[in-house]
Enzyme design. Sequence first.
Site, PDB file in Angstrom:
ATOM      1  N   ASP A   1      -2.021  -1.328  -3.740  1.00 35.80           N
ATOM      2  CA  ASP A   1      -2.332  -0.663  -4.863  1.00 35.80           C
ATOM      3  C   ASP A   1      -1.421  -0.816  -5.945  1.00 35.80           C
ATOM      4  OD1 ASP A   1      -0.483   1.120  -3.822  1.00 35.80           O
ATOM      5  OD2 ASP A   1      -2.261   2.386  -2.785  1.00 35.80           O
TER       6      ASP A   1
ATOM      7  N   GLU B   1      -6.747 -20.519 -16.972  1.00 31.98           N
ATOM      8  CA  GLU B   1      -7.040 -21.460 -15.982  1.00 31.98           C
ATOM      9  C   GLU B   1      -8.095 -22.673 -16.157  1.00 31.98           C
ATOM     10  OE1 GLU B   1      -8.780 -20.947 -11.137  1.00 31.98           O
ATOM     11  OE2 GLU B   1      -9.693 -19.933 -12.969  1.00 31.98           O
TER      12      GLU B   1
ATOM     13  N   ASP C   1      -9.299 -16.253 -16.401  1.00 31.18           N
ATOM     14  CA  ASP C   1      -9.961 -16.861 -15.146  1.00 31.18           C
ATOM     15  C   ASP C   1     -11.047 -18.046 -15.871  1.00 31.18           C
ATOM     16  OD1 ASP C   1     -10.371 -16.764 -12.162  1.00 31.18           O
ATOM     17  OD2 ASP C   1     -12.469 -16.018 -12.777  1.00 31.18           O
TER      18      ASP C   1
ATOM     19  N   GLY D   1      -5.950  -2.187   1.037  1.00 29.80           N
ATOM     20  CA  GLY D   1      -5.401  -0.764   0.816  1.00 29.80           C
ATOM     21  C   GLY D   1      -4.233  -0.759  -0.035  1.00 29.80           C
TER      22      GLY D   1
ATOM     23  N   ASN E   1      -5.859   6.660  -1.398  1.00 32.25           N
ATOM     24  CA  ASN E   1      -6.789   5.894  -2.365  1.00 32.25           C
ATOM     25  C   ASN E   1      -7.432   4.622  -1.697  1.00 32.25           C
ATOM     26  OD1 ASN E   1      -5.025   3.823  -2.495  1.00 32.25           O
ATOM     27  ND2 ASN E   1      -4.223   4.296  -4.672  1.00 32.25           N
ATOM     28  N   ASP E   2      -6.890   4.410  -0.374  1.00 36.10           N
ATOM     29  CA  ASP E   2      -7.783   3.344   0.462  1.00 36.10           C
ATOM     30  C   ASP E   2      -9.168   3.199   0.385  1.00 36.10           C
ATOM     31  OD1 ASP E   2      -5.013   2.922   0.851  1.00 36.10           O
ATOM     32  OD2 ASP E   2      -5.189   2.914   3.148  1.00 36.10           O
TER      33      ASP E   2
ATOM     34  N   ASN F   1       0.833  -1.266  -0.107  1.00 30.36           N
ATOM     35  CA  ASN F   1       0.036   0.093   0.027  1.00 30.36           C
ATOM     36  C   ASN F   1       0.797   1.238  -0.068  1.00 30.36           C
ATOM     37  OD1 ASN F   1      -1.822   1.888   0.152  1.00 30.36           O
ATOM     38  ND2 ASN F   1      -2.551   1.097   2.501  1.00 30.36           N
TER      39      ASN F   1
HETATM   40 CA    CA Z   1      -3.947   2.169  -1.223  1.00 33.57          CA
END
Ligand code: CA
Length: 618
Positions: free
Chosen positions: A167, A361, A332, A165, A145-146, A140
Amino acid sequence: MKFRSLIIAILLVFSGIHLEAQKVSLERIDPPFWWTSMKNKALQLMVYGENISLSKPQINYPGVHLTEVIAVESPNYLFLNLVIDDTTKAGIFSIDFYKKKKKSVSYDYELKARDKNPNLHQGFDNSDVIYLLMPDRFANSDTTNDNAAGMLDTVDRSNSLGRHGGDIQGISNHLDYLTELGVTAIWSTPLLENNMPKQSYHGYAITDYYKIDPRFGTNDDYKKLVTKAHKKGLKIIMDMVANHCGTGYYWNDDLPSQDWYNQWPEFTRSNYRVAVQSDPNAPQADYDKMVKGWFDHTMADLNQHNKLLAEFLIQNTIWWIEYAEIDGIRQDTYPYSYKDFMAEWMQRILEEYPNFNVVGEVWLDYPPITAYWMDNQTNADGYRSHLTNVFDFPLATAIAQSVNEREGWSTGMMRLYELLSQDFLYSNPLNIVTFSTNHDADRFFSKMNEDYQKFKLGMTFLMTTRGIPQMYYGGEILMTGREHKGHGFIRKDFPGGWPDDTKNAFTSQGRTEEQEEAFGFMRRLLNWRKTSKAVQFGELNQYLPEDGIYVYFRHFEGESVMVILNNISENKEVDLSRFKKDLNGFTKGRSVLSRQSFDSLDKLKVRSKSALVIELVR
Ligand code: CA
């Protein structure tokens, strides 16, 4: 008089409603911009806005032809089919939406010039080692921007399934750590917007296919990460999900048409039986549940047999490749989508980017099923996936079993041997992406019951056998975690990624003695792998294991590597005369891990539960 006023009032109210209902607005167009000189000249625009279907779009730009306008069940969508001539110049043109000859809304649509740099879109290959990380859990580096406006799930580091959090800035700030470790490609789990109320951190319930989640950063941040990674010799593999989207997608409350999703009278889960897709004996009901059942309540099953949706998904992929200049894709839940659609999706990618790679996958432990999904011309039903790479789930299981169990007729090292003896199934075994664990399974050190010798044995095998190896973040510092306790336990925060972390395992000083030893071991192994064409691209010759000793060679253009794995709990002196054919011409060697030199290749001592990797010298 009274009666007349009432009539007028009623008329006014009705006409008011009428006017209100017919108000045309424009919210978005996907893709938001496109490029000139694409191999495929067609472009489908998905236009969304209140009553937009009541309007008539017009485009006036040299070399851009609006060939078809398609209205669907919801009045709030229009699909525009465009053809862009080869000679069309990059620029901005206006798409004007007319209602009764009056322009009601318009959109400035940009056609960008393609970046013609030939080094772009070249894919990943056997020279790479892929590092899988979960961006919310890695680092983080931007606490501002959390939480983000309008995003439902807010940061809560005390919740193992909450957002923590991490990023894009966190990845970007630790690229040097990754190059020091010796990995060459980063696969981050999805970074696109997941505006879901809970468990949004994992990223697999996408709510906007064209937007990086603001809690990870912006589209521009992602593009910059790719550019920075490329400068440091790292590739970026984007995780994509074509099978389902999050139910928080704006579509969910206003489907273009009811068949946009695979609908059931009541909520119906997929049976998660991957085998059904290739089973020649499967009944329709099992197939329907597998492919059309929903992956989860929060993940709507997309019906890619709706042609408009199929085109949306294909263009979205091409848009990200072109825009962000990514090097590869991990797709995915590959067999959960219609396989004819996935084959078309792959062909369209390869049409535009012939050297690009996608790893699918396909989570099942049977090599024939893995092989079915890797492009080949031998499937009995004639299916050609065009998929360039598939994960080797069977091998991941075999690695953990083989190192943990006692040697027997078909246990221990024999498991690895027998698994690789089935390589005849694959159109190209080198294209398999091998791994020891990922974000859905026990941490590898935990699989090894926290036995460091076993850990090293397993990792040495992974990095020296055929395939493109992938490791999972934190493996190099022996992070632990068991899946049965919950996904949060195998997706813990990387220590040192958060400003208030007391230990920083990104640095030598922040690692425990054991972590430092493991990091050093992985660094040595991976950085050597970077230099060895034999171990990257070489043909694999494996000998039947005897008494827990498994020996194999990798040969490439005169360069040779011998690997000896000792899976038993005693030191062994291995007589090499049995391997004469592969030792042909080589008389000396150098251990890659201990750097010890060997002047003779008659007999070699291999310690209990350990590996010798020897570069052969003439
Ligand atoms: Ca963050």
